[in-house]
Design a protein around this motif. Structure first.
Motif, short mmCIF file in Angstrom:
data_model
loop_
_atom_site.label_atom_id
_atom_site.label_comp_id
_atom_site.label_asym_id
_atom_site.label_seq_id
_atom_site.Cartn_x
_atom_site.Cartn_y
_atom_site.Cartn_z
N ASP A 37 0.76 -1.08 -0.08
CA ASP A 37 -0.01 -0.06 0.00
C ASP A 37 0.63 1.18 0.04
OD1 ASP A 37 -3.12 0.41 0.73
OD2 ASP A 37 -1.99 2.41 1.02
N GLN A 51 -9.88 4.08 1.71
CA GLN A 51 -10.84 5.28 2.25
C GLN A 51 -11.58 4.84 3.26
OE1 GLN A 51 -13.18 6.12 -1.52
NE2 GLN A 51 -12.18 4.59 -2.45
N ASN A 81 -23.12 0.78 7.79
CA ASN A 81 -24.04 0.04 6.96
C ASN A 81 -23.25 -1.40 6.74
OD1 ASN A 81 -22.17 1.16 5.25
ND2 ASN A 81 -23.62 1.92 4.14
N GLN A 113 -21.70 11.82 6.74
CA GLN A 113 -20.90 10.97 7.84
C GLN A 113 -20.03 12.08 8.47
OE1 GLN A 113 -18.83 7.77 6.55
NE2 GLN A 113 -20.56 6.57 6.23
N ASP A 168 -13.24 -0.52 -5.74
CA ASP A 168 -13.71 0.88 -6.48
C ASP A 168 -12.85 1.06 -7.70
OD1 ASP A 168 -15.26 1.38 -4.25
OD2 ASP A 168 -14.52 3.29 -3.54
N VAL A 221 -17.94 -0.54 1.24
CA VAL A 221 -17.08 -1.46 1.90
C VAL A 221 -17.23 -2.85 1.72
CG1 VAL A 221 -16.27 -2.13 4.13
CG2 VAL A 221 -16.62 0.47 3.63
C1 LIG Z 1 -14.77 9.41 4.30
C2 LIG Z 1 -15.66 7.98 3.60
C3 LIG Z 1 -16.48 7.24 4.43
C4 LIG Z 1 -16.95 6.23 3.85
N1 LIG Z 1 -17.94 5.44 4.60
C5 LIG Z 1 -18.58 4.47 3.88
C6 LIG Z 1 -19.65 3.47 4.66
O1 LIG Z 1 -20.04 4.09 5.63
N2 LIG Z 1 -19.95 2.43 4.26
C7 LIG Z 1 -19.51 2.10 2.83
O2 LIG Z 1 -20.14 0.95 2.46
N3 LIG Z 1 -18.63 2.64 2.15
C8 LIG Z 1 -18.15 3.91 2.68
N4 LIG Z 1 -17.21 4.46 1.94
C9 LIG Z 1 -16.85 3.94 0.55
C10 LIG Z 1 -15.74 2.89 0.83
O3 LIG Z 1 -14.76 3.22 1.81
C11 LIG Z 1 -15.14 2.34 -0.28
O4 LIG Z 1 -15.92 2.14 -1.43
C12 LIG Z 1 -13.99 1.35 -0.24
O5 LIG Z 1 -13.03 1.72 0.84
C13 LIG Z 1 -13.39 0.83 -1.33
O6 LIG Z 1 -12.37 -0.10 -1.12
P1 LIG Z 1 -10.99 -0.30 -2.22
O7 LIG Z 1 -10.49 -1.39 -1.37
O8 LIG Z 1 -11.74 -0.75 -3.54
O9 LIG Z 1 -10.35 0.81 -2.31
P2 LIG Z 1 -9.84 1.96 -1.16
O10 LIG Z 1 -10.36 1.95 0.00
O11 LIG Z 1 -9.70 3.30 -2.13
O12 LIG Z 1 -8.36 1.36 -1.14
C14 LIG Z 1 -7.22 1.46 -2.19
C15 LIG Z 1 -5.93 1.42 -1.47
O13 LIG Z 1 -4.92 1.42 -2.39
C16 LIG Z 1 -3.82 2.04 -2.27
N5 LIG Z 1 -3.03 2.53 -3.42
C17 LIG Z 1 -3.62 3.49 -4.30
N6 LIG Z 1 -2.78 3.55 -5.24
C18 LIG Z 1 -1.78 2.86 -4.89
C19 LIG Z 1 -0.79 2.34 -5.67
N7 LIG Z 1 -0.05 2.96 -6.62
N8 LIG Z 1 0.62 1.57 -5.08
C20 LIG Z 1 0.06 1.02 -3.70
N9 LIG Z 1 -0.90 1.36 -3.03
C21 LIG Z 1 -1.90 2.08 -3.56
C22 LIG Z 1 -4.50 3.36 -1.36
O14 LIG Z 1 -3.38 3.92 -0.36
C23 LIG Z 1 -5.62 2.59 -0.51
O15 LIG Z 1 -5.08 2.24 0.76
C24 LIG Z 1 -16.61 5.64 2.54
C25 LIG Z 1 -15.63 6.24 1.89
C26 LIG Z 1 -14.97 7.61 2.50
C27 LIG Z 1 -13.85 8.17 1.71
#
Ligand SMILES: Cc1cc2nc3c(=O)[nH]c(=O)nc-3n(C[C@H](O)[C@H](O)[C@H](O)COP(=O)(O)OP(=O)(O)OC[C@H]3O[C@@H](n4cnc5c(N)ncnc54)[C@H](O)[C@@H]3O)c2cc1C
Length: 546
Positions: A254, A261, A270, A381, A516, A525
């Protein structure tokens, strides 16, 4: 959990059968009164079970020595650092002539896998001990710095994102700071500084130096992994748990810290199974521990900048030109926040301009009004959370009604709140402040009227862009940069197999995408976790087809 229950989970006494099992993995050792078994800061120290005598666990994060626990016959030592490989936060001192069984940290993970019932007793105790420690007077690392310093914010944010217990001593508010600094042989010019107990550790450290201090940046073994997961958000963490528990040699990389996020959310309400909600950091903490228990390796902060291919092997390159190789890759890099394009924003990043609303940011603006920009659930939130920490929260949206984009439960709460004001059809046109955000110019998009609103912070939640600019042409994306997966890529010139692509497979065989970052993802999530788990199934099928 009631405190007394938590205490009994944290400090159980093992029965004779459990001790006999552990003894087969351990070495007997005799020690004298006052000897240290391990000290705060030690890595990969040994787990122990007391056979005779006693071991006192002490901590000295404030500079004073304080007893945390006292282990006698058949009690055991250790906490989550034995699983995470991070430095110990406390020390173990022998009291009276004592005999213990010692077991290497690496073997403890093996015991957790081979003897699950006993492993659960240990892991539950480790988690409960850490929770009790953090809830006590334990100060952890102490960060001494000014609230208006960007570096202070950077250090605090890094520690918080990596779940390191720490205390911030705000130079602008604490009267004794100069004296405290003098005690460490430091002055205000040295700040921000990181200290532990009575020892100064780092002066205005780089993020890399911080990562080394807290033990998260560890060299990866040079071998071909089954699965390299790029991105440690919910999708990447779920894939890590399933991958490593099913025997795949798995590594998570990471760029910032695992959690993604979701890790920046103050409360996720949720996600299935948590009726009273769970904070993003707690969910992350538990997921990392779960993955590490099964053997996942983590490397962060390490940004992946390139992906190249040599026959069936993938090469994943870091920003320092190091690389790791694997048979499969899961791209779970999610999305990054969009930034406001207004004068003053860049200058005030980290000094009033934030993209997450957690305790770290809220501490920077206590006592003054703040602005939340955006009309989605994450903005809602954040507004609710900040309304409990600050006198007034303005929520700024371009649209005419919050209900157009936010879940109704959040809109209802915002409407009932006494200190949240929603400014519709509005935008920030300028950010003002000398070194720190002091106010914003807000323009009403319909009337053109401009007003200046004093505010110490702007929290921006205006959507996100996929983190895919590092990917090669072989990984096809849509016009917005999201990764295409499944059937649609079977026509790609880069698709070389005779079979159809698996559901989460990209246009390159053996490279998958989840969460995402994927075209058509749900941006939740739960769906990211589900996709991460599914991706591992396809990894197995791909590896079996080779
Ligand atoms: C403030 C906030 C509140 C939220 N609340 C909710 C909620 O209550 N309920 C819900 O269902 N969803 C919620 N969401 C949405 C949810 O968090 C996202 O849909 C979810 O985190 C997506 O997960 P992911 O693993 O696909 O990507 P992400 O969570 O975006 O994680 C991607 C990771 O990849 C890493 N990364 C990126 N580029 C690189 C690279 N080149 N090299 C190495 N690492 C890299 C980043 O540092 C990050 O840690 C919220 C989002 C935010 C911002």
């Amino acid at each position: 959990m009631a405190k007394s229950d938590q205490h009994s989970v944290a400090f159980p006494i093992l029965d004779d059968t459990q001790v006999a099992t552990l003894a087969t993995f351990g070495t007997r050792r005799s020690l004298r009164d006052g000897e240290f078994l391990f000290r705060a800061g030690d890595r990969d120290y040994n787990f122990f079970v007391v056979e005779r005598g006693a071991v006192e666990i002490v901590e000295h994060s404030s500079g004073e020595t304080r007893r945390v626990a006292f282990h006698e016959r058949h009690a055991f030592g250790g906490d989550v650092s034995l699983v995470t490989g991070r430095p110990a936060l406390v020390s173990g001192v022998v009291r009276g002539d004592t005999e213990v069984f010692e077991i290497a940290a690496g073997d403890i993970k093996r015991i957790m896998g081979d003897r699950p019932a006993l492993g659960d007793v240990l892991l539950r105790a480790f988690i409960a001990r850490r929770e009790l420690l953090v809830a006590s007077d334990f100060q952890g690392l102490r960060v001494i710095g000014s609230g208006s310093s960007r570096d202070t914010f950077r250090i605090r944010e890094f520690l918080a994102r990596n779940q390191v217990p720490f205390t911030w001593i705000d130079m602008d508010r604490e009267s004794q700071v100069r004296e405290l600094l003098r005690g460490f042989g430091l002055s205000e010019e040295d700040t921000p500084v990181v200290v532990f107990g009575s020892k100064p550790l780092l002066r205005n450290p780089s993020t890399r130096a911080m990562a080394e201090l807290i033990g998260v940046r560890r060299p990866l073994v040079q071998k071909t992994y089954d699965l390299v997961i790029v991105g440690g958000g919910p999708a990447g963490l779920a894939a890590a748990v399933y991958g490593s528990s099913e025997g795949l040699a798995t590594v998570v990389i990471d760029a910032v810290a695992p959690g993604g996020q979701a890790g920046t959310s103050s409360k996720i309400e949720n996600y299935l199974g948590f009726p009273t909600g769970i904070s993003g950091s707690e969910l992350t903490n538990r997921a990392i521990l779960q993955a590490q228990k099964f053997g996942t390796q983590f490397s962060s902060p390490s940004r992946v900048t390139r992906l190249t291919f040599v026959n069936d092997v993938n090469q994943i390159w870091f920003d320092d030109e190091g690389l790791v190789v694997s048979r499969c890759v899961l791209i779970a890099t999610g999305a990054d926040y969009r930034k406001l394009d207004v004068p003053g924003r860049e200058r005030l990043e980290g000094s009033g301009v934030y993209y997450a609303a957690t305790v770290t940011e809220a501490q920077m603006c206590r006592g003054s009004d703040v602005i939340v920009v955006g009309g989605g659930n994450s903005a809602g939130q954040a507004a609710m959370f900040l309304s409990e920490q600050t006198p007034k929260v303005y929520v700024l949206i371009r649209a005419s009604d919050l209900r157009m984009s936010m879940s109704s439960y959040l809109v209802d709460r915002i409407e009932k709140s006494d200190n949240i004001e929603v400014l519709t059809q509005s935008k920030i046109s300028k950010m003002l402040g000398d070194g720190r955000l002091e106010a914003c110019e807000i323009t009403n998009c319909q009337t053109g009227e401009v007003r200046t609103v004093p505010a110490s912070a702007v929290f921006t939640f205006i959507g996100a862009i996929p983190c895919t600019d590092w990917l090669p042409k072989e990984i096809e994306k849509d016009s917005k940069g999201f990764i295409k997966t499944g059937r649609v890529v079977s026509d790609s010139p880069y698709w070389t197999a005779k079979r159809e692509p698996f559901l989460l497979e990209t246009s390159r065989c053996g490279v998958f995408a989840a969460g995402d970052v994927r075209v058509g993802s749900i941006k939740r999530v739960a769906s990211a976790v589900g996709e991460g788990a599914m991706a591992v199934l396809f990894v197995h099928e791909y590896l079996a087809s080779l």
